[in-house]
Design a protein around this motif. Structure first.
Motif, PDB file in Angstrom:
ATOM      1  N   CYS A 151     -31.992  14.716  39.373  1.00 56.94           N
ATOM      2  CA  CYS A 151     -30.503  15.742  39.294  1.00 56.94           C
ATOM      3  C   CYS A 151     -29.813  16.066  40.403  1.00 56.94           C
ATOM      4  N   ALA A 152     -28.814  15.822  40.868  1.00 53.45           N
ATOM      5  CA  ALA A 152     -28.030  16.274  42.229  1.00 53.45           C
ATOM      6  C   ALA A 152     -27.756  17.769  42.129  1.00 53.45           C
ATOM      7  N   PRO A 153     -27.583  18.357  43.448  1.00 53.55           N
ATOM      8  CA  PRO A 153     -27.606  20.010  43.000  1.00 53.55           C
ATOM      9  C   PRO A 153     -26.489  19.621  42.071  1.00 53.55           C
ATOM     10  N   GLY A 154     -26.296  20.773  41.606  1.00 54.23           N
ATOM     11  CA  GLY A 154     -25.156  21.790  40.298  1.00 54.23           C
ATOM     12  C   GLY A 154     -25.621  20.881  38.907  1.00 54.23           C
ATOM     13  N   MET A 186     -26.871 -10.836  20.426  1.00 53.41           N
ATOM     14  CA  MET A 186     -27.105  -9.762  20.902  1.00 53.41           C
ATOM     15  C   MET A 186     -26.211  -8.337  21.150  1.00 53.41           C
ATOM     16  N   ILE A 187     -25.930  -7.373  20.894  1.00 51.24           N
ATOM     17  CA  ILE A 187     -25.057  -6.677  21.647  1.00 51.24           C
ATOM     18  C   ILE A 187     -25.865  -4.789  21.619  1.00 51.24           C
ATOM     19  N   GLY A 188     -25.387  -4.104  22.773  1.00 53.24           N
ATOM     20  CA  GLY A 188     -25.564  -2.625  23.171  1.00 53.24           C
ATOM     21  C   GLY A 188     -24.922  -2.103  23.863  1.00 53.24           C
ATOM     22  N   ILE A 189     -25.211  -1.266  23.828  1.00 48.82           N
ATOM     23  CA  ILE A 189     -23.839   0.479  24.985  1.00 48.82           C
ATOM     24  C   ILE A 189     -25.596   1.022  25.773  1.00 48.82           C
ATOM     25  N   GLU A 190     -24.484   1.087  26.749  1.00 49.54           N
ATOM     26  CA  GLU A 190     -25.802   1.713  27.791  1.00 49.54           C
ATOM     27  C   GLU A 190     -24.952   2.896  28.839  1.00 49.54           C
ATOM     28  N   TYR A 191     -25.734   3.867  28.581  1.00 51.08           N
ATOM     29  CA  TYR A 191     -25.018   5.122  29.730  1.00 51.08           C
ATOM     30  C   TYR A 191     -25.860   5.592  30.959  1.00 51.08           C
ATOM     31  N   ASP A 192     -25.191   5.620  31.723  1.00 49.54           N
ATOM     32  CA  ASP A 192     -26.679   6.011  32.946  1.00 49.54           C
ATOM     33  C   ASP A 192     -25.798   6.944  33.451  1.00 49.54           C
ATOM     34  N   SER A 193     -26.175   7.849  34.574  1.00 49.67           N
ATOM     35  CA  SER A 193     -25.659   8.942  34.870  1.00 49.67           C
ATOM     36  C   SER A 193     -26.918   8.527  36.160  1.00 49.67           C
ATOM     37  N   CYS A 194     -26.594   9.924  36.934  1.00 42.22           N
ATOM     38  CA  CYS A 194     -27.511  10.253  38.400  1.00 42.22           C
ATOM     39  C   CYS A 194     -28.976  10.687  38.031  1.00 42.22           C
ATOM     40  N   CYS A 195     -29.336  10.784  37.045  1.00 38.48           N
ATOM     41  CA  CYS A 195     -31.148  11.533  36.846  1.00 38.48           C
ATOM     42  C   CYS A 195     -31.727  11.440  35.554  1.00 38.48           C
ATOM     43  N   TRP A 196     -30.223  10.576  34.735  1.00 39.55           N
ATOM     44  CA  TRP A 196     -31.372   9.933  32.768  1.00 39.55           C
ATOM     45  C   TRP A 196     -30.291   8.502  32.348  1.00 39.55           C
ATOM     46  N   GLN A 197     -30.302   8.162  31.793  1.00 42.14           N
ATOM     47  CA  GLN A 197     -30.208   6.662  31.378  1.00 42.14           C
ATOM     48  C   GLN A 197     -30.698   6.322  29.547  1.00 42.14           C
ATOM     49  N   ARG A 220     -24.021   1.999  43.850  1.00 43.65           N
ATOM     50  CA  ARG A 220     -23.793   2.349  42.093  1.00 43.65           C
ATOM     51  C   ARG A 220     -24.357   3.670  42.343  1.00 43.65           C
ATOM     52  N   ARG A 221     -25.140   3.973  42.924  1.00 45.08           N
ATOM     53  CA  ARG A 221     -26.266   5.075  42.916  1.00 45.08           C
ATOM     54  C   ARG A 221     -25.327   6.614  43.706  1.00 45.08           C
ATOM     55  N   CYS A 222     -25.160   6.463  44.325  1.00 44.09           N
ATOM     56  CA  CYS A 222     -24.584   6.984  44.920  1.00 44.09           C
ATOM     57  C   CYS A 222     -23.129   7.712  44.481  1.00 44.09           C
ATOM     58  N   ARG A 223     -22.244   6.014  43.909  1.00 49.06           N
ATOM     59  CA  ARG A 223     -21.375   6.651  43.246  1.00 49.06           C
ATOM     60  C   ARG A 223     -21.953   7.803  41.938  1.00 49.06           C
ATOM     61  N   LEU A 224     -22.529   7.763  40.539  1.00 48.84           N
ATOM     62  CA  LEU A 224     -23.107   8.025  40.066  1.00 48.84           C
ATOM     63  C   LEU A 224     -23.780   9.775  40.203  1.00 48.84           C
ATOM     64  N   CYS A 225     -24.402   9.680  41.152  1.00 52.33           N
ATOM     65  CA  CYS A 225     -24.812  10.940  41.759  1.00 52.33           C
ATOM     66  C   CYS A 225     -23.557  11.870  41.881  1.00 52.33           C
ATOM     67  N   GLY A 226     -22.402  10.812  42.681  1.00 54.35           N
ATOM     68  CA  GLY A 226     -21.091  11.772  43.576  1.00 54.35           C
ATOM     69  C   GLY A 226     -21.503  11.387  44.697  1.00 54.35           C
ATOM     70  N   GLY A 227     -22.857  11.779  45.396  1.00 57.80           N
ATOM     71  CA  GLY A 227     -23.061  11.713  46.315  1.00 57.80           C
ATOM     72  C   GLY A 227     -24.932  10.862  46.464  1.00 57.80           C
TER      73      GLY A 227
END
Length: 838
Positions: free
Chosen positions: A238-241, A763-774, A101-108
């Motif tokens: 964060c990933a390059p770029g 309980m209800i919630g939402i999450e956004y997760d990217s390569c370098c922040w969540q 999952r971590r590689c998918r979030l960062c694209g590499g």
């Protein structure tokens, strides 16, 4: 100073302990690279330009290529792959087994080319160097054209180099690269001074593969004290770029010896926008603990309003630390929370903490007749000494019964606790005996709970010799207990319990047979006993049991798998003498809840206040399906019942009638594990005489490779006299943690009472997760139990409360709102495992 929250395990001073949530090891970082082999006597930041001096003194000859002019074909320029110069590998080129999952979030991910290479330590390795052109003029040597130096696992290259052998300094120019395991540095121009160890690199970029951290600097320098200075630069996870966040600094000092970075004139940028300015900040750059200011916790709760906590962490020594958290609660005031930890090889592990709020405004309004200053005190300890002695302390006390529910807003479990345990215990483990000294009491947290007795103290000595098959094994236990209570109307006194006997176990591959005989003695010395009852009651009872079972196996197939099915019938005969016990008090005993395991116990009571009479036979059968290839258990099911030959006359309450049923409920349980993703568990108790299900539990859990979790559960319990006065429970549980796509996730949990026809906890919630922040946003609703253990959900006086929590994480620097994960773990079965895998 900003740090990740110190969720770590202390170690003694002789074994310094890391902090698990330090920079570069934050939960949720993509594709962390395991640190490479040791780097010898010099750290990577030495920028080993001094190798050029060694190159010349070793008289390495230059390899000069021919300079003939040849016609060349014109080629279209090939666009460089983004991040390639920083060892970045795009997702489609990452090995299949590393595409998590971590590689998918960062694209590499960063791929260190030296990761798996076995190379010699550079301090002892010979120098290998090449250059297309070499010139010498006096003490200066000029190298140009593909300059490359390799010494062990150190690599250095540039377009040109000028070396002054007399003053031992040098200048590097053009496409400079310095590489060691886990580290890559690039720059346009560099200088070094071998005599002092000083060096600098202009217009540099760098990558720390181990921590997925990259940065850039107008000037990167190393001083004589081996400190790294970054001028006009920045760092990011964060990933390059990708520049979702960047810590931009006027100056940054990296002390790799201490594992800490210090920034001045720091600006935290989100994209192109500055969001936070700090004239000075310090943060960890490795996994060691550091004193400083932790990220805050922010939430909103109907019991207190806005809730903001800013923890301050003090790493006082490798084996002890201190965490102070001033916490502002809008409707209550300022709460001071403190936790100290200490670890010593002899004194064991200690955690001492507490909280204090001088004047709780909300509590004063709700209970004007009570003191509005509120406090909590807690001590935890575990120790082992010389392999023979163990110690344990688990003590929590509060100023009032509502404090836990009012202030522990991040834990649903704390709101559900009915008592606070206060325990101190010392064990001695001899070769044949276990001796335990214990002091224990409970503090009730609900008004409808009867206060429990205190054991002050209780001493137990139990024989624990090695059990040998086909031999008589002795049974011996003696226990002395002194019971007290803060109620002049209730009896107190001492209790002595002893049992002695022997057991003869016989074990074969096809089954087992265990015969046991023992004699039990119970004696009291009581105060405040009723004048109509004996002050020194007692009882005696002989007990005999025979427990036997057989194992049958056969090969079969299920879902195209080769399986071994077992059939395991079991019978347990129990006889226990009856003795009159109407004068005896009930200090710490209760009738055990009936289930399948209860079929094969030799008592139906917990505690030692009753010697139950019995003449019965329990019969049960279990079947299992085992994977023939792996040996894993995929399915098991058990069912059984007790046949009573006599009425049970001994009751917990002397006035209760004897039990005259000829058989027990049918008790069964089933567990199904069809694969590593799915689990189904259920147990039930069915009453053949009334043809009703008295209790049952069902829980099905399913997880997928994308870390989604699905849970469905059902719980039913009917009030039964055997287990006391309990409300009917008829609830459905649904929960999920569901990925909408690689970045977005939704989570829901719902506990619905079919009896009250309403949701009791959701309980209800939402999450956004990217390569370098969540970021996570959670909203919880629950019922205030109005100081009652067993609330009436139909009551109009029962208030529904809510809590809103937010969690924000900058991966690599940390974040705030760890309470969100705790609430999600309480409500969603299986989430903790996923959170730990991030």
């Amino acid at each position: 100073m900003l740090y990740d929250a110190p969720d770590f395990a202390l170690q003694p001073s002789s074994m310094p302990s890391p902090l698990s949530n330090a920079a570069g090891t934050e939960a949720g970082q993509p594709c962390p690279v395991t640190p490479s082999s040791p780097r010898g006597g010099k750290a990577w930041y030495a920028i080993p330009l001094v190798l050029y001096t060694a190159l010349l003194s070793a008289q390495v000859s230059a390899q000069v290529s021919a300079q003939t002019e040849e016609p060349r074909l014109e080629e279209e320029p090939v666009r460089a792959r983004p991040g390639a110069e920083l060892d970045w590998l795009p997702f489609d080129q990452v090995a299949e087994e590393l595409r998590d999952r971590r590689c998918r979030l960062c694209g590499g991910r960063y791929e260190d080319p030296q990761k798996d290479m076995a190379r010699q330590n550079p301090d002892t390795a010979p120098i290998e160097a090449t250059a297309e052109h070499t010139e010498m003029e006096g003490s200066e040597v000029f190298l140009s054209g593909g300059v490359k130096v390799v010494q062990g696992y150190r690599e250095l290259s540039s377009d040109a180099a000028t070396i002054d052998r007399e003053i031992r300094s040098g200048i590097l120019e053009g496409n400079i690269m310095v590489r060691e395991p886990g580290v890559l540095l690039r720059g346009d121009r560099g200088e070094f001074y071998s005599a002092t160890g000083e060096a600098q690199l202009e217009n540099s970029r760098f990558v720390l593969h181990d921590y997925h951290l990259r940065g850039e600097a107008r000037l990167l320098s190393r001083d004589a004290n081996e400190l790294i200075h970054v001028s006009d630069g920045g760092v990011t996870f964060c990933a390059p770029g990708d520049t979702h966040w960047l810590l931009q600094t006027g100056s940054l000092e990296l002390d790799l010896e201490r594992g800490v970075g210090t920034a001045r004139n720091a600006v935290l940028r989100a994209g192109d926008y500055p969001v936070l300015y700090l004239p000075w900040m310090s943060f960890p750059i490795d996994d060691r603990r550091r004193s400083g200011l932790l990220f805050p916790a922010v939430g909103q709760d109907s019991r207190g309003g806005l809730d903001v906590s800013v923890p301050i962490y003090l790493n006082l020594a490798p084996n002890y630390d201190l965490l102070y958290s001033p916490r502002y609660i809008g409707q209550r005031g300022l709460n001071h929370e403190l936790q100290a930890r200490y670890l010593d090889p002899f004194n064991g592990a200690w955690t001492v903490g507490g909280s204090y709020i001088g004047s709780d405004n909300q509590y004063a309004d709700d209970f004007p007749e009570e003191d509005d200053s509120r406090w909590l005190a807690s001590v935890r300890h575990q120790g082992v000494y010389a392999g023979r002695w163990r110690s344990q302390i688990n003590y929590t006390n509060v100023s009032d019964i509502d404090l836990i529910r009012d202030l522990e807003t991040s834990s649903l479990q704390s709101r559900r606790d009915a008592n606070l345990l206060q325990l101190g215990q010392v064990d001695y483990l001899g070769d044949d005996w276990l001796v335990t000294l214990q002091a224990q009491q409970f503090k009730p947290l609900a008004e409808d709970i009867r206060e429990d007795y205190k054991k002050l103290p209780q001493i137990t000595a139990q024989y624990r010799g090695v059990s040998e098959p086909f031999a008589l094994n002795p049974i011996a236990l003696v226990q002395y207990s002194n019971f007290d209570i803060n109620n002049e109307d209730r009896v107190v006194g001492q209790r002595l319990y002893a049992e002695a006997g022997a057991t003869y176990p016989m074990n074969w591959q096809y089954g087992f047979l265990r015969s046991t005989a023992k004699y039990r003695v119970l004696q009291y010395s009581l105060d405040r006993q009723s004048e109509l009852l004996d002050d020194e009651p007692g009882a005696q009872s002989a007990l005999a049991s025979v427990d036997g079972g057989l194992y049958f196996e056969r090969s079969t197939r299920f879902a195209n798998r080769r399986m071994v099915q077992t059939l395991e019938p079991r019978a347990f005969y129990l006889y226990s003498q009856y003795d009159e016990q109407t004068d005896q008090p009930d200090f710490d005993s209760a009738e055990l809840t009936f289930n399948y395991n209860q079929l094969f116990r030799d008592t139906r009571f917990s505690g030692r206040d009753r010697l139950d009479d019995a003449h019965q036979l329990a019969i049960g059968v279990t079947t299992r399906f085992l994977d023939e290839d792996t040996g894993e258990e995929r399915f098991n099911a058990s069912i059984g019942q007790i046949v009573y030959f006599n009425n049970r006359r001994v009751r917990l309450n002397a006035s209760d009638p004897e039990l005259d049923r000829s058989n027990s409920e049918l008790a069964g349980e089933l567990n199904f594990y069809p694969n590593d993703r799915m689990t189904v568990r259920t147990n039930l108790q069915y009453d053949p005489s009334t043809r009703k299900m008295n209790s049952g539990n069902f829980l099905a859990s399913y997880t997928r490779d994308d870390d989604s979790v699905f849970n469905f559960g059902y719980t039913f319990r009917r009030p039964v006299t055997l287990v006391g006065d309990q409300p009917t429970t008829d609830q459905v549980h649904l929960s999920t943690y569901y990925p909408i796509n690689d970045n977005w996730r939704a989570f829901v949990a719902w506990n619905y009472s079919l009896e009250a026809n309403r949701s009791v906890e959701d309980m209800i919630g939402i999450e956004y997760d990217s390569c370098c922040w969540q970021v996570r946003l959670l909203h919880l609703r629950y019922f205030d139990t109005v100081r009652d253990l067993n609330p009436d959900f139909d009551s109009p006086d029962l208030d529904r409360e809510y809590a809103t929590q937010v969690q924000f994480v900058l991966k690599g620097l940390g974040g705030f709102g760890d309470e969100v994960e705790q609430l999600m773990g309480d409500m969603i079965r299986g989430f903790n495992r996923i959170a730990n895998s991030f």
